[in-house]
Write a protein that holds these residues in place. Structure first.
Motif, PDB file in Angstrom:
ATOM      1  N   ILE A  42      44.301  11.141  32.177  1.00  0.00           N
ATOM      2  CA  ILE A  42      45.444  11.038  31.285  1.00  0.00           C
ATOM      3  C   ILE A  42      46.313  12.267  31.523  1.00  0.00           C
ATOM      4  O   ILE A  42      45.832  13.402  31.400  1.00  0.00           O
ATOM      5  N   ASP A  43      47.565  12.032  31.883  1.00  0.00           N
ATOM      6  CA  ASP A  43      48.514  13.124  32.155  1.00  0.00           C
ATOM      7  C   ASP A  43      47.943  14.141  33.136  1.00  0.00           C
ATOM      8  O   ASP A  43      48.092  15.350  32.963  1.00  0.00           O
ATOM      9  N   GLY A  44      47.245  13.668  34.175  1.00  0.00           N
ATOM     10  CA  GLY A  44      46.707  14.541  35.215  1.00  0.00           C
ATOM     11  C   GLY A  44      45.407  15.232  34.867  1.00  0.00           C
ATOM     12  O   GLY A  44      44.848  15.959  35.683  1.00  0.00           O
ATOM     13  N   SER A  45      44.880  15.039  33.672  1.00  0.00           N
ATOM     14  CA  SER A  45      43.619  15.674  33.271  1.00  0.00           C
ATOM     15  C   SER A  45      42.511  14.631  33.199  1.00  0.00           C
ATOM     16  O   SER A  45      42.744  13.488  32.809  1.00  0.00           O
ATOM     17  N   ASP A  46      41.288  15.029  33.563  1.00  0.00           N
ATOM     18  CA  ASP A  46      40.142  14.136  33.417  1.00  0.00           C
ATOM     19  C   ASP A  46      39.960  13.798  31.945  1.00  0.00           C
ATOM     20  O   ASP A  46      40.116  14.660  31.078  1.00  0.00           O
ATOM     21  N   ALA A  47      39.650  12.558  31.695  1.00  0.00           N
ATOM     22  CA  ALA A  47      39.473  12.097  30.322  1.00  0.00           C
ATOM     23  C   ALA A  47      38.236  11.221  30.228  1.00  0.00           C
ATOM     24  O   ALA A  47      37.853  10.563  31.205  1.00  0.00           O
ATOM     25  N   SER A  48      37.605  11.235  29.074  1.00  0.00           N
ATOM     26  CA  SER A  48      36.460  10.345  28.871  1.00  0.00           C
ATOM     27  C   SER A  48      36.447   9.869  27.421  1.00  0.00           C
ATOM     28  O   SER A  48      36.893  10.575  26.513  1.00  0.00           O
ATOM     29  N   LEU A  49      35.965   8.671  27.244  1.00  0.00           N
ATOM     30  CA  LEU A  49      35.778   8.090  25.929  1.00  0.00           C
ATOM     31  C   LEU A  49      34.330   7.620  25.884  1.00  0.00           C
ATOM     32  O   LEU A  49      33.911   6.827  26.722  1.00  0.00           O
ATOM     33  N   LYS A  50      33.576   8.170  24.964  1.00  0.00           N
ATOM     34  CA  LYS A  50      32.181   7.774  24.780  1.00  0.00           C
ATOM     35  C   LYS A  50      32.045   7.282  23.360  1.00  0.00           C
ATOM     36  O   LYS A  50      32.492   7.934  22.418  1.00  0.00           O
ATOM     37  N   GLU A  51      31.430   6.115  23.229  1.00  0.00           N
ATOM     38  CA  GLU A  51      31.343   5.486  21.921  1.00  0.00           C
ATOM     39  C   GLU A  51      29.983   4.831  21.774  1.00  0.00           C
ATOM     40  O   GLU A  51      29.438   4.297  22.737  1.00  0.00           O
ATOM     41  N   ALA A  52      29.431   4.877  20.581  1.00  0.00           N
ATOM     42  CA  ALA A  52      28.184   4.185  20.264  1.00  0.00           C
ATOM     43  C   ALA A  52      28.345   3.562  18.897  1.00  0.00           C
ATOM     44  O   ALA A  52      29.039   4.107  18.026  1.00  0.00           O
ATOM     45  N   GLY A  53      27.742   2.417  18.707  1.00  0.00           N
ATOM     46  CA  GLY A  53      27.885   1.763  17.419  1.00  0.00           C
ATOM     47  C   GLY A  53      27.023   0.542  17.288  1.00  0.00           C
ATOM     48  O   GLY A  53      26.071   0.346  18.044  1.00  0.00           O
ATOM     49  N   GLN A  54      27.378  -0.263  16.327  1.00  0.00           N
ATOM     50  CA  GLN A  54      26.623  -1.466  16.031  1.00  0.00           C
ATOM     51  C   GLN A  54      27.582  -2.638  15.836  1.00  0.00           C
ATOM     52  O   GLN A  54      28.605  -2.504  15.172  1.00  0.00           O
ATOM     53  N   ILE A  55      27.222  -3.761  16.443  1.00  0.00           N
ATOM     54  CA  ILE A  55      27.975  -5.001  16.273  1.00  0.00           C
ATOM     55  C   ILE A  55      27.045  -6.005  15.612  1.00  0.00           C
ATOM     56  O   ILE A  55      25.904  -6.175  16.043  1.00  0.00           O
ATOM     57  N   ILE A  56      27.540  -6.651  14.575  1.00  0.00           N
ATOM     58  CA  ILE A  56      26.789  -7.734  13.942  1.00  0.00           C
ATOM     59  C   ILE A  56      27.549  -9.015  14.230  1.00  0.00           C
ATOM     60  O   ILE A  56      28.679  -9.200  13.760  1.00  0.00           O
TER      61      ILE A  56
END
Length: 191
Positions: A42-56
């Motif tokens: 994003i805009d030349g910078s390394d980016a990460s999205l880490k997510e954990a959760g629950q789906i019912i």
């Protein structure tokens, strides 16, 4: 030559039919714990999205076929851009609807939803496939300001009571059939 071709066709058929037969008892309704990891720039910078959760997932059933009805998703995640920005977020979306479509065990299905991360509208598209009775894998595409990022998503169903499917897996059935048929081909070959 014809026997080898026939044997090859039987083996291919049994290998293809085994997962289909095993999948027929899988149910998707229930509680799933999931993990999502997306990396990009994003805009030349390394980016990460880490997510954990629950789906019912809630389903209706008619004639032995499951139909998607609605689902809840609860999540906690972290968005990091370079070393200067890190934002923890959470969301809790209830009663999200899915067009009522029949669930085909082992086939992929997609769903989409919007949520806000740090005040920004973010669009999620999940494409998942149940790979075993209690596991799902697939991809998640996150879109923000017209730019999309895709990464893997995986989910497992807790097997200790709530959310277990109760259906058995008969994956060994095709193997047993194959073991029973193969000696006939070898016996005929010796004669």
């Amino acid at each position: 030559m014809q026997r080898k071709l026939a044997l090859a066709l039987v083996v291919v058929f049994l290998l293809m039919a085994a997962p289909l037969y095993a999948d027929s008892t899988w149910k998707l309704a229930g509680t799933w714990n999931y993990n999502l990891n997306i990396a990009g720039t994003i805009d030349g910078s390394d980016a990460s999205l880490k997510e954990a959760g629950q789906i019912i997932l809630r389903m209706t059933e008619s004639g032995g076929v499951e139909y998607f009805s609605d689902y809840d998703i609860t999540s906690k995640g972290n968005l990091t851009i370079g070393s200067a920005y890190s934002y923890g977020y959470s969301y809790d979306n209830k009663n999200l609807t899915i067009n009522p479509i029949a669930y085909v065990p082992g086939a992929s299905f997609s769903t989409e939803y919007d949520t806000r991360i740090d005040g920004n509208l973010v669009h999620f598209r999940l494409t998942i496939r149940q790979t075993a009775e209690n596991s799902i894998s697939g991809t998640a595409t996150v879109t923000h300001n017209g730019t999309s990022y895709t990464g893997p998503i995986s989910a497992t169903r807790p097997t200790g009571g709530d959310g277990g499917s109760g259906g058995g897996c008969n994956a060994g059935y095709a193997g047993l059939m194959l073991m029973g048929i193969l000696p006939l081909f070898f016996y005929r070959r010796k004669q």
